[in-house]
Design a protein around this motif. Structure first.
Motif, PDB file in Angstrom:
ATOM      1  N   GLN A 164       4.362  -1.326   3.454  1.00  0.00           N
ATOM      2  CA  GLN A 164       3.557  -0.142   3.693  1.00  0.00           C
ATOM      3  C   GLN A 164       4.402   1.106   3.568  1.00  0.00           C
ATOM      4  OE1 GLN A 164       0.022   0.153   4.567  1.00  0.00           O
ATOM      5  NE2 GLN A 164       0.725   2.106   3.716  1.00  0.00           N
TER       6      GLN A 164
ATOM      7  N   HIS B 281      -1.769   8.083  -3.874  1.00  0.00           N
ATOM      8  CA  HIS B 281      -3.170   7.881  -3.487  1.00  0.00           C
ATOM      9  C   HIS B 281      -4.015   8.883  -4.266  1.00  0.00           C
ATOM     10  CE1 HIS B 281      -1.543  11.002  -0.933  1.00  0.00           C
ATOM     11  NE2 HIS B 281      -2.711  11.296  -0.397  1.00  0.00           N
TER      12      HIS B 281
ATOM     13  N   ASP C 160       0.854  -1.191   0.000  1.00  0.00           N
ATOM     14  CA  ASP C 160       0.000   0.000   0.000  1.00  0.00           C
ATOM     15  C   ASP C 160       0.887   1.236   0.000  1.00  0.00           C
ATOM     16  OD1 ASP C 160      -2.546   1.491   0.393  1.00  0.00           O
ATOM     17  OD2 ASP C 160      -1.589   2.020   2.285  1.00  0.00           O
TER      18      ASP C 160
ATOM     19  N   SER D 227      -4.372   3.489  -0.232  1.00  0.00           N
ATOM     20  CA  SER D 227      -5.539   3.560   0.649  1.00  0.00           C
ATOM     21  C   SER D 227      -5.832   4.951   1.204  1.00  0.00           C
ATOM     22  CB  SER D 227      -5.355   2.597   1.821  1.00  0.00           C
ATOM     23  OG  SER D 227      -4.272   3.007   2.649  1.00  0.00           O
TER      24      SER D 227
ATOM     25  N   ASP E  74      -0.197   5.662   3.971  1.00  0.00           N
ATOM     26  CA  ASP E  74      -0.815   5.536   5.289  1.00  0.00           C
ATOM     27  C   ASP E  74      -0.282   6.678   6.152  1.00  0.00           C
ATOM     28  OD1 ASP E  74      -1.441   4.811   7.992  1.00  0.00           O
ATOM     29  OD2 ASP E  74      -1.596   2.715   7.408  1.00  0.00           O
TER      30      ASP E  74
ATOM     31  N   LEU F   1      -2.330   0.006  -5.060  1.00  0.00           N
ATOM     32  CA  LEU F   1      -3.217   0.412  -3.979  1.00  0.00           C
ATOM     33  C   LEU F   1      -2.670   1.645  -3.286  1.00  0.00           C
ATOM     34  CD1 LEU F   1      -3.878  -3.059  -2.271  1.00  0.00           C
ATOM     35  CD2 LEU F   1      -5.030  -2.040  -4.261  1.00  0.00           C
TER      36      LEU F   1
ATOM     37  N   VAL G  53      -0.568  -7.493   4.606  1.00  0.00           N
ATOM     38  CA  VAL G  53       0.278  -6.418   4.098  1.00  0.00           C
ATOM     39  C   VAL G  53       1.737  -6.823   4.260  1.00  0.00           C
ATOM     40  CG1 VAL G  53       0.992  -4.020   4.403  1.00  0.00           C
ATOM     41  CG2 VAL G  53      -1.422  -4.641   4.588  1.00  0.00           C
TER      42      VAL G  53
END
Length: 386
Positions: free
Chosen positions: A89, A270, A55, A335, A58, A333, A86
């Protein structure tokens, strides 16, 4: 005496409110449509449990939460990341947001994070320095990794990631962590501060956030311009240092200027896409194609302004549109977990996204690429060497 007692009581009450406000904001603003557990079919679950999931965004480091401990609120922590499979990250550092924040037009003359830093008892140096806020959040991640018994691993080089992947294949109960900036205003107008960010472990640089800064224009700023003279120097230095450039929140003019200069792959950590959800910061087809042509990737977000609904189906629809336009190998991805957004699930529910991609017609190898394989490939090719 009575007046003094009342004043002391009011001071105590205001202090308690001030100190508990970050916790209340965290619970309120980082919310999910439904609580765990998140069911998924057997086929999707079996595939998901074999995936290297990555991802690209975050914001957990902004909040007063131990990332190693499970929480019943917010979107992620290490126990829930491991449940969600995951493997990698990207943690971003938020250092300034304007009061009255909106998607259309924000000035740079106000800041919400100062009070949050004070309320969360960050070091005094962070109260007045955006650079110190970024460095402090980097130190939080470094401390978490050091205390994780090897379950959270900081990645700074290609070799770090190669060694992590090899270890992960033997034991997937670990998460690789990369540092990114949410805008380059922490440079505080000094190019040499980029070296300080690099030395602190930052390997991805978002150029702007919700306001125009000294590097360039934001999609949400007043002028929404392109690269400044300092910004052009920054792009050159970022590429010299093999730091990846993140175009999330960039104005359209800024995206064009960076595309004209860059010689390395670009990413958008993102975002949404105009093809499924028109919006100020969502990428046009033209920009999607240009970023893919650079060899880069686009991380699709989970929140309603990015995908026009709070649902797995809306996320999958944006991924499908992008994959059909620019190829599966350029989609990932992103998020925006813990970024004051409302999402369909927390990080432990990612198998639902695997299930949604399978239902949309992606085969298993395509799902593996979207869910993390593309990010792993990009980083292995473009992180600084050991």
């Amino acid at each position: 005496m009575r007046k003094l007692l009342i004043a002391l009581l009011l001071l105590l009450l205001s202090t308690l409110v001030f100190l508990t406000l970050p916790h209340i904001l965290d619970r309120t603003l980082n919310s999910v449509a439904s609580p765990p557990p998140y069911p998924a079919g057997d086929g999707a679950r079996q595939l998901h449990d074999r995936l290297f999931v990555a991802d690209l965004h975050d914001d957990a480091l902004l909040w007063q939460r131990d990332p190693l401990q499970r929480h019943s609120y917010g979107h992620s922590d290490l126990p829930r990341q491991l449940e969600g499979r995951v493997a990698l990250q990207v943690f971003s550092t938020v250092t300034k947001t304007p009061r009255g924040l909106n998607y259309e037009r924000n000035g740079a003359d106000s800041d919400n994070i100062t009070l949050l830093a004070m309320a969360q008892r960050w070091p005094r140096a962070t109260w007045s320095s955006l650079l110190q806020r970024a460095l402090y959040q980097a130190s939080k991640l470094e401390s978490a990794a050091a205390n994780s018994a090897g379950r959270l691993v900081l990645i700074r080089t290609r070799g770090d990631l190669e060694r992590f992947v090899e270890a992960w294949q033997q034991d997937p109960q670990r998460v690789a962590a990369l540092l990114a900036t949410e805008g380059l205003h922490p440079l505080e107008e000094r190019l040499e501060n980029l070296d300080r960010l690099y030395d602190a472990g930052f390997r991805i640089a978002g150029l702007t956030h919700f306001f125009d800064n000294e590097v360039g224009g934001s999609a949400h700023g007043l002028d929404k311009g392109g690269l400044t003279p300092l910004g052009r120097q920054v792009i050159t230095r970022l590429e010299e240092k093999a730091m990846l450039i993140d175009l999330a929140h960039a104005s359209r003019t800024l995206i064009d200027d960076v595309l004209a200069m860059a010689r390395r792959p670009l990413l958008v950590s993102h975002t949404g896409v105009e093809g499924t959800c028109p919006g100020t910061r969502n990428l046009s087809d033209r920009h999607l194609k240009a970023i893919a042509a650079s060899g880069g990737i686009v991380g699709i977000g989970y929140w309603d302004t990015a995908v026009c609904a709070t649902s797995v189906e809306a996320i999958v629809r944006a991924i499908l549109y992008s994959a059909e336009l620019i190829g599966v190998e350029h989609v990932a991805l992103g998020s925006d977990f813990n970024g004051t957004v409302h999402t369909p699930f927390d990080v432990s529910g990612l198998a639902q996204l695997t299930e949604g991609l399978l239902a949309a017609g992606f085969n298993q190898s395509e799902v593996a690429a979207i869910m993390g394989g593309n990010v792993q490939r990009l980083l292995l090719a473009n992180l600084p060497p050991d």
